[in-house]
Enzyme design. Structure first.
Site, PDB file in Angstrom:
ATOM      1  N   GLU A  17     -30.276  40.551  10.315  1.00 37.90           N
ATOM      2  CA  GLU A  17     -30.114  41.006   9.015  1.00 37.90           C
ATOM      3  C   GLU A  17     -31.439  40.487   8.236  1.00 37.90           C
ATOM      4  OE1 GLU A  17     -27.931  38.264   6.245  1.00 37.90           O
ATOM      5  OE2 GLU A  17     -27.179  37.240   8.012  1.00 37.90           O
ATOM      6  N   ASP A  93     -27.393  35.246   9.605  1.00 44.37           N
ATOM      7  CA  ASP A  93     -27.247  34.029   9.069  1.00 44.37           C
ATOM      8  C   ASP A  93     -25.797  32.969   9.712  1.00 44.37           C
ATOM      9  OD1 ASP A  93     -29.924  34.331   8.215  1.00 44.37           O
ATOM     10  OD2 ASP A  93     -29.215  34.510   6.167  1.00 44.37           O
ATOM     11  N   ASP A  95     -24.047  31.688   7.742  1.00 47.93           N
ATOM     12  CA  ASP A  95     -23.179  31.278   6.607  1.00 47.93           C
ATOM     13  C   ASP A  95     -22.272  32.176   6.307  1.00 47.93           C
ATOM     14  OD1 ASP A  95     -24.769  33.303   5.755  1.00 47.93           O
ATOM     15  OD2 ASP A  95     -26.079  32.298   4.173  1.00 47.93           O
ATOM     16  N   ASP A  97     -22.204  34.804   4.246  1.00 50.54           N
ATOM     17  CA  ASP A  97     -22.672  36.140   4.110  1.00 50.54           C
ATOM     18  C   ASP A  97     -23.135  36.803   5.506  1.00 50.54           C
ATOM     19  OD1 ASP A  97     -22.746  36.294   1.126  1.00 50.54           O
ATOM     20  OD2 ASP A  97     -24.838  35.402   0.979  1.00 50.54           O
TER      21      ASP A  97
END
Length: 193
Positions: A17, A93, A95, A97
């Site tokens: 990403e 990532d 996290d 998102d």
């Protein structure tokens, strides 16, 4: 950024990403057999998208071209002779998102490239969320750097270090905000190697 090898069984494509994460991954990769495709926009939620409309999303078009396989359904017999990578790894990532992007990409493969999943070509690379710097203990125990995938692993590392005699204030804990924040060596040793 393609790899040098033409050995499909060994070759890996990382779907990453964003450009900054893509830059880190390009520096962390083994260019012999690891390729990087940075995804610059949001991947379409393709669950209810017809196969014929998929390529209106640039990211999906780029993924299909990179892997060398056209979208297909569960009952289709797709031509996989153009497959260029034995492993297609989603690298996002650690996290919320990043998890959302993982789900969107997994949905794409599940719905429109099911034979790749069925044959074991789709993976999720899991970078750590935390870095734990442990100071040296005399000359026999040098400083260490440990990584934790999530809160549970971080708690286990803290408990183990407490049993080793470390005071909580002696260790330093850092949280990665994203892949772009990891230096290439860290990304290589924790996720890509």
């Amino acid at each position: 950024t393609d790899c040098e090898s033409e050995d499909i069984e060994r070759n890996e494509l990382f779907l990453v990403e964003g450009d900054s994460a893509g830059g880190s991954a390009k520096l962390a990769r083994d260019k012999e057999y690891q390729a990087i495709l940075p995804l610059r926009g949001k991947v379409l939620n393709s669950w209810e998208t017809d196969k014929d409309q998929l390529f209106s999303n640039a990211e999906i078009h780029d993924i299909s071209v990179a892997i060398g396989v056209d979208p297909h359904g569960v009952d289709d017999t797709p031509d996989l002779s153009g497959l260029r990578y034995g492993k297609i790894a989603i690298l996002s990532d650690a996290d919320v998102d990043g998890s959302h992007i993982q789900v969107l990409l997994l949905t794409l493969f599940f719905r429109h490239f099911p034979k790749l999943i069925e044959r074991g070509h789709v993976y999720v690379a899991q970078p750590p969320l935390y870095r734990v710097d442990v100071p040296a203990q005399g000359k026999k125990r040098p400083a260490r750097r440990l990584y934790a995938l999530d809160e549970g692993e971080l708690t286990a590392i803290r408990d183990r270090l407490a049993q080793e005699g470390f005071k909580p204030e002696a260790i330093e804990i850092g949280r990665f905000k994203g892949l772009g924040e990891m230096n290439p060596d860290q990304l290589r040793e924790t996720t890509m190697d």
